[in-house]
Write a protein that holds these residues in place. Structure first.
Motif, mmCIF file in Angstrom:
data_model
loop_
_atom_site.group_PDB
_atom_site.id
_atom_site.type_symbol
_atom_site.label_atom_id
_atom_site.label_comp_id
_atom_site.label_asym_id
_atom_site.label_seq_id
_atom_site.Cartn_x
_atom_site.Cartn_y
_atom_site.Cartn_z
ATOM 1 N N ALA A 152 6.916 12.811 0.826
ATOM 2 C CA ALA A 152 7.413 11.435 0.771
ATOM 3 C C ALA A 152 6.315 10.504 0.283
ATOM 4 C CB ALA A 152 7.920 10.981 2.135
ATOM 5 N N LEU A 153 6.739 9.382 -0.266
ATOM 6 C CA LEU A 153 5.853 8.263 -0.555
ATOM 7 C C LEU A 153 6.083 7.216 0.535
ATOM 8 C CD1 LEU A 153 6.461 7.946 -4.398
ATOM 9 C CD2 LEU A 153 4.596 9.163 -3.246
ATOM 10 N N GLU A 154 5.021 6.808 1.195
ATOM 11 C CA GLU A 154 5.130 5.810 2.257
ATOM 12 C C GLU A 154 4.629 4.461 1.736
ATOM 13 O OE1 GLU A 154 4.223 5.470 7.003
ATOM 14 O OE2 GLU A 154 2.614 6.254 5.738
ATOM 15 N N PHE A 155 5.525 3.471 1.738
ATOM 16 C CA PHE A 155 5.211 2.116 1.298
ATOM 17 C C PHE A 155 4.975 1.251 2.535
ATOM 18 C CE2 PHE A 155 7.558 4.117 -1.976
ATOM 19 C CZ PHE A 155 7.413 3.432 -3.176
ATOM 20 N N SER A 156 3.847 0.560 2.571
ATOM 21 C CA SER A 156 3.590 -0.442 3.602
ATOM 22 C C SER A 156 3.528 -1.795 2.906
ATOM 23 C CB SER A 156 2.273 -0.147 4.336
ATOM 24 O OG SER A 156 2.353 1.081 5.022
ATOM 25 N N LEU A 157 4.588 -2.571 3.062
ATOM 26 C CA LEU A 157 4.697 -3.872 2.392
ATOM 27 C C LEU A 157 4.173 -4.965 3.317
ATOM 28 C CD1 LEU A 157 8.193 -3.086 1.031
ATOM 29 C CD2 LEU A 157 6.398 -3.962 -0.461
ATOM 30 N N ASP A 161 0.862 -1.174 0.000
ATOM 31 C CA ASP A 161 0.000 0.000 0.000
ATOM 32 C C ASP A 161 0.901 1.228 0.000
ATOM 33 O OD1 ASP A 161 -2.695 1.221 0.242
ATOM 34 O OD2 ASP A 161 -1.841 2.028 2.095
ATOM 35 N N ILE A 162 0.572 2.215 -0.826
ATOM 36 C CA ILE A 162 1.409 3.408 -0.952
ATOM 37 C C ILE A 162 0.540 4.638 -0.765
ATOM 38 C CG2 ILE A 162 3.010 4.686 -2.442
ATOM 39 C CD1 ILE A 162 3.461 2.088 -3.989
ATOM 40 N N ARG A 163 1.026 5.596 0.013
ATOM 41 C CA ARG A 163 0.314 6.857 0.194
ATOM 42 C C ARG A 163 1.316 7.996 0.250
ATOM 43 N NH1 ARG A 163 -0.809 8.947 5.601
ATOM 44 N NH2 ARG A 163 0.558 7.965 7.144
ATOM 45 N N THR A 220 20.260 -9.047 -4.358
ATOM 46 C CA THR A 220 19.390 -7.951 -4.771
ATOM 47 C C THR A 220 19.440 -6.863 -3.708
ATOM 48 O OG1 THR A 220 17.451 -9.012 -3.760
ATOM 49 C CG2 THR A 220 17.852 -9.442 -6.093
ATOM 50 N N ILE A 221 18.995 -5.677 -4.090
ATOM 51 C CA ILE A 221 19.130 -4.500 -3.224
ATOM 52 C C ILE A 221 17.780 -3.823 -3.122
ATOM 53 C CG2 ILE A 221 20.392 -2.346 -2.872
ATOM 54 C CD1 ILE A 221 22.508 -3.440 -4.858
ATOM 55 N N GLY A 222 17.293 -3.626 -1.901
ATOM 56 C CA GLY A 222 15.981 -3.009 -1.766
ATOM 57 C C GLY A 222 15.545 -2.846 -0.329
ATOM 58 N N TYR A 223 14.231 -2.956 -0.129
ATOM 59 C CA TYR A 223 13.624 -2.639 1.160
ATOM 60 C C TYR A 223 12.525 -3.655 1.479
ATOM 61 C CZ TYR A 223 15.547 1.887 -0.348
ATOM 62 O OH TYR A 223 16.353 2.892 -0.828
ATOM 63 N N ALA A 224 12.359 -3.948 2.758
ATOM 64 C CA ALA A 224 11.270 -4.797 3.225
ATOM 65 C C ALA A 224 10.513 -4.057 4.327
ATOM 66 C CB ALA A 224 11.816 -6.123 3.751
ATOM 67 N N GLY A 225 9.269 -4.472 4.543
ATOM 68 C CA GLY A 225 8.483 -3.836 5.604
ATOM 69 C C GLY A 225 7.984 -2.473 5.180
ATOM 70 N N ASP A 226 8.197 -1.466 6.027
ATOM 71 C CA ASP A 226 7.740 -0.110 5.740
ATOM 72 C C ASP A 226 8.893 0.719 5.185
ATOM 73 O OD1 ASP A 226 5.227 -0.717 6.663
ATOM 74 O OD2 ASP A 226 5.647 -0.068 8.708
ATOM 75 N N LEU A 227 8.609 1.505 4.164
ATOM 76 C CA LEU A 227 9.597 2.372 3.538
ATOM 77 C C LEU A 227 9.019 3.760 3.378
ATOM 78 C CD1 LEU A 227 12.103 3.108 1.744
ATOM 79 C CD2 LEU A 227 10.809 2.169 -0.201
ATOM 80 N N VAL A 228 9.745 4.761 3.817
ATOM 81 C CA VAL A 228 9.400 6.158 3.562
ATOM 82 C C VAL A 228 10.432 6.700 2.579
ATOM 83 C CG1 VAL A 228 9.154 8.466 4.543
ATOM 84 C CG2 VAL A 228 8.296 6.479 5.806
ATOM 85 N N THR A 240 19.103 4.413 2.763
ATOM 86 C CA THR A 240 20.045 3.309 2.600
ATOM 87 C C THR A 240 19.297 1.980 2.465
ATOM 88 O OG1 THR A 240 21.714 4.469 3.895
ATOM 89 C CG2 THR A 240 21.983 2.096 3.655
ATOM 90 N N PRO A 241 19.549 1.222 1.389
ATOM 91 C CA PRO A 241 18.848 -0.045 1.191
ATOM 92 C C PRO A 241 19.563 -1.202 1.883
ATOM 93 C CG PRO A 241 20.210 0.385 -0.692
ATOM 94 C CD PRO A 241 20.432 1.548 0.250
ATOM 95 N N GLN A 242 18.923 -2.372 1.822
ATOM 96 C CA GLN A 242 19.512 -3.592 2.363
ATOM 97 C C GLN A 242 19.795 -4.562 1.209
ATOM 98 O OE1 GLN A 242 16.114 -2.789 3.759
ATOM 99 N NE2 GLN A 242 17.305 -1.213 4.816
ATOM 100 N N GLN A 243 20.729 -5.480 1.455
ATOM 101 C CA GLN A 243 21.056 -6.509 0.477
ATOM 102 C C GLN A 243 20.400 -7.830 0.892
ATOM 103 O OE1 GLN A 243 25.360 -6.602 -0.558
ATOM 104 N NE2 GLN A 243 25.537 -4.926 0.915
ATOM 105 N N THR A 244 19.808 -8.521 -0.081
ATOM 106 C CA THR A 244 19.215 -9.823 0.165
ATOM 107 C C THR A 244 19.574 -10.766 -0.983
ATOM 108 O OG1 THR A 244 17.147 -9.175 -0.926
ATOM 109 C CG2 THR A 244 17.269 -8.876 1.476
ATOM 110 N N GLU A 245 19.260 -12.035 -0.826
ATOM 111 C CA GLU A 245 19.511 -13.023 -1.866
ATOM 112 C C GLU A 245 18.201 -13.396 -2.546
ATOM 113 O OE1 GLU A 245 22.351 -14.533 -2.983
ATOM 114 O OE2 GLU A 245 23.553 -13.169 -1.755
#
Length: 270
Positions: free
Chosen positions: A47-52, A30-32, A100-108, A89-94
């Protein structure tokens, strides 16, 4: 640049074609819009707030070989001259054995907006095309918007926290010598070797190399530490198979690690 990608990369990206039965985009993300505040110079910080949803992630601007870069179109906005995304700052995952490089959970995701008229509200509209992944990956298109009134000075603590979580500058991170060596590859493209003198910030160190031109594709680098020096090797290709020209002043190196990140603008010759 599909013809330059490895078979493993193609397999990872093929997951976007897999159906996710009975799931709508809102089930995953969800994005607002967070309306933010106006700066003394007339620009507006929103800002765009992402709720993953739990277990889902989305991608940074340079997502790695198995990721899909986000696209945001502001063309439907009113009283808007320019928009600049300020990436936390993003996080690294496999993903499928690849980083891959990105975000999990909530992102502003903060955005610095320049209005055409600073004394009038911005009618913000953002059309987003993003990838979200869990066990499968899916493309998501969402359009969000809000009216951002002029003259609002109260800072949103969520946006302020996201602004504080951006990568360090080269000076802040104590970066010393930075140098890039370019050499031609058989069959086209360039081999790029980047060297950055800096002390470790944390584990899982990775140098991400970005170029200004959208016509160029940069592979994820192989990064190793040699004492107080990080060395990354990557390849740069033209997406249509043409020649590769690189303006060194427009190269951007981002050092990612578990202990933080640093962003370096420009990379002179070695």
């Amino acid at each position: 640049m599909m013809h330059k990608m490895t078979a493993a990369t193609l397999a990872a990206l093929a997951a976007f074609a897999m159906p996710a039965a009975a799931q709508s985009p809102r089930d995953m993300v969800d994005i607002r819009v967070l309306s933010g505040w106006q700066m003394p110079d007339g620009t507006h910080v929103a800002a765009l707030e992402f709720s993953l949803a739990e277990g889902w992630k989305t991608y940074w601007r340079a997502p790695g070989d198995a990721g899909i870069p986000p696209r945001i179109d502001w063309a439907g906005s009113g009283n808007l001259d320019a928009a600049e995304i300020i990436w936390p700052t993003p996080q690294q995952t496999e993903t499928s054995g690849m980083r891959t490089i990105g975000y999990a959970g909530d992102l502003v995701l903060p955005v610095r907006l320049t209005p055409r008229r600073a004394d009038r509200a911005i009618a913000l509209e953002a059309r987003l095309e993003i990838g979200v992944c869990k066990d499968v990956c899916m493309p998501v298109e969402i359009t969000v918007g809000a009216d951002l009134p002029a003259g609002v000075n109260d800072r949103d603590p969520k946006i302020a926290a996201a602004l504080a979580d951006t990568p360090y500058t080269a000076d802040e991170a104590g970066v010393g010598r930075v140098a890039c060596t370019l050499s031609p590859l058989d069959g086209g493209g360039l081999r790029l070797v980047a060297e950055v003198d800096m002390k470790p910030m944390g584990g899982q160190e990775l140098i991400v190399v970005e170029v200004e031109s959208p016509e160029l594709w940069v592979a994820q680098s192989e990064t190793e530490r040699q004492g107080d020096r990080l060395r990354a090797v990557t390849q740069v290709h033209h997406v249509e198979g043409g020649g590769v020209m690189i303006d060194r002043s427009e190269l951007r190196l981002t050092v990612l690690s578990t202990g933080g990140a640093a962003e370096i603008e420009g990379c002179p010759g070695g």
